[in-house]
Design a protein around this motif. Structure first.
Motif, PDB file in Angstrom:
ATOM      1  N   GLN A  51     111.802   3.959  26.244  1.00 33.43           N
ATOM      2  CA  GLN A  51     110.508   3.602  26.060  1.00 33.43           C
ATOM      3  C   GLN A  51     110.486   3.066  23.970  1.00 33.43           C
ATOM      4  OE1 GLN A  51     106.863   4.289  27.536  1.00 33.43           O
ATOM      5  NE2 GLN A  51     106.852   2.996  29.023  1.00 33.43           N
ATOM      6  N   ALA A  52     110.866   4.454  23.556  1.00 35.45           N
ATOM      7  CA  ALA A  52     110.954   4.479  22.445  1.00 35.45           C
ATOM      8  C   ALA A  52     111.812   4.355  21.735  1.00 35.45           C
ATOM      9  CB  ALA A  52     110.419   6.430  21.791  1.00 35.45           C
ATOM     10  N   ASN A  53     113.355   4.295  22.164  1.00 31.97           N
ATOM     11  CA  ASN A  53     114.559   3.748  22.127  1.00 31.97           C
ATOM     12  C   ASN A  53     114.692   1.965  22.135  1.00 31.97           C
ATOM     13  OD1 ASN A  53     115.303   5.932  20.582  1.00 31.97           O
ATOM     14  ND2 ASN A  53     115.868   6.736  22.811  1.00 31.97           N
ATOM     15  N   GLY A  54     113.214   1.608  22.566  1.00 32.81           N
ATOM     16  CA  GLY A  54     113.880   0.440  23.594  1.00 32.81           C
ATOM     17  C   GLY A  54     114.248  -0.512  24.257  1.00 32.81           C
ATOM     18  N   SER A  55     115.221   1.053  24.967  1.00 36.12           N
ATOM     19  CA  SER A  55     115.490   0.314  26.781  1.00 36.12           C
ATOM     20  C   SER A  55     114.738   0.291  27.819  1.00 36.12           C
ATOM     21  CB  SER A  55     116.427   1.596  27.277  1.00 36.12           C
ATOM     22  OG  SER A  55     117.444   1.763  25.125  1.00 36.12           O
ATOM     23  N   TYR A  56     113.931   0.606  27.275  1.00 37.97           N
ATOM     24  CA  TYR A  56     112.183   0.151  29.046  1.00 37.97           C
ATOM     25  C   TYR A  56     111.251  -0.780  27.964  1.00 37.97           C
ATOM     26  CZ  TYR A  56     115.066   4.206  31.808  1.00 37.97           C
ATOM     27  OH  TYR A  56     115.090   5.071  32.474  1.00 37.97           O
ATOM     28  N   GLU A  57     111.337  -1.395  29.278  1.00 35.91           N
ATOM     29  CA  GLU A  57     109.757  -1.717  28.843  1.00 35.91           C
ATOM     30  C   GLU A  57     108.547  -1.211  28.923  1.00 35.91           C
ATOM     31  OE1 GLU A  57     107.354  -5.977  30.221  1.00 35.91           O
ATOM     32  OE2 GLU A  57     109.997  -5.514  31.111  1.00 35.91           O
ATOM     33  N   VAL A  58     107.355  -1.237  27.459  1.00 37.68           N
ATOM     34  CA  VAL A  58     106.638  -0.960  28.467  1.00 37.68           C
ATOM     35  C   VAL A  58     105.789  -1.998  28.932  1.00 37.68           C
ATOM     36  CG1 VAL A  58     104.511   0.293  27.127  1.00 37.68           C
ATOM     37  CG2 VAL A  58     107.176   0.124  26.269  1.00 37.68           C
ATOM     38  N   ARG A  59     104.477  -1.413  30.012  1.00 34.02           N
ATOM     39  CA  ARG A  59     104.164  -2.602  30.941  1.00 34.02           C
ATOM     40  C   ARG A  59     102.802  -2.406  30.617  1.00 34.02           C
ATOM     41  NH1 ARG A  59     108.709  -1.845  36.158  1.00 34.02           N
ATOM     42  NH2 ARG A  59     109.881  -3.421  34.786  1.00 34.02           N
ATOM     43  N   GLU A  60     102.243  -1.129  29.913  1.00 35.17           N
ATOM     44  CA  GLU A  60     100.384  -0.808  30.491  1.00 35.17           C
ATOM     45  C   GLU A  60     100.108  -0.350  28.951  1.00 35.17           C
ATOM     46  OE1 GLU A  60      99.719   3.386  32.267  1.00 35.17           O
ATOM     47  OE2 GLU A  60     101.596   2.584  33.549  1.00 35.17           O
TER      48      GLU A  60
END
Length: 178
Positions: free
Chosen positions: A111-120
């Motif tokens: 999430q910090a590197n932008g690879s995963y989307e943050v959903r909450e």
């Protein structure tokens, strides 16, 4: 959740530098050039006794600073974000300009590197706080490592778990120096 993160960041920013004895801090800063790479190992954990955070900070030349922080009860993901914020804040307070953070949480790293989307929303607030903190560094990297490579940070995170609830107040930092 933002309040928890802000309280912990304020605590680390206000009190962490004073936890390193002044002579040791001066020696550490003299031996470590802020332009070298500071390596940060972090781990957060949660159990029935509360949440614990483990930080291992290695300056560019030598020396190791270890912290175990007990916090209010958080989820595992929140604990991982909290320890990232605390560790980065601690490195910044000691003058680090280049930091390589190593974390065993695939979610937080991606999430910090932008690879995963943050959903909450609450995780987005944590991520926003990390991104603001990272702006204070000239260079930074955030790397996912297997749990066995963060065994020292994990041990520090679990240090508070061995103590009874009445032995330490929440947000108490145990400073260990080598």
């Amino acid at each position: 959740m933002t309040i928890k993160s802000q309280i912990l960041e304020d605590f680390v920013a206000d009190f962490s530098p004073s936890l390193v004895p002044e002579v040791e801090k001066k020696l550490l800063l003299k031996l470590s050039t802020s332009s070298g790479v500071w390596t940060l190992f972090i781990d957060g954990t949660m159990n029935v006794r509360g949440s614990k955070l483990g930080i291992v900070l290695k300056p560019p030349t030598r020396g190791i600073i270890r912290q175990s922080i007990k916090t209010a009860r958080l989820t595992n993901n929140e604990a991982e974000y909290e320890v990232m914020i605390a560790g980065l804040g601690f490195a910044k307070s000691l003058g680090a300009e280049i930091v390589e953070a190593k974390c065993d949480s695939l979610l937080v790293v991606n999430q910090a590197n932008g690879s995963y989307e943050v959903r909450e929303d609450r995780m987005q607030r944590y991520l926003d706080k990390i991104q603001v903190t990272l702006r204070h560094f000239r260079e930074w990297t955030l790397v996912h490592i297997p749990q066995e490579q963060s065994s020292e940070a994990d041990a520090l995170a679990n240090l508070g778990s061995s103590l009874e609830e009445d032995d330490l107040l929440p947000r108490v930092v145990i400073q260990l120096s080598k």
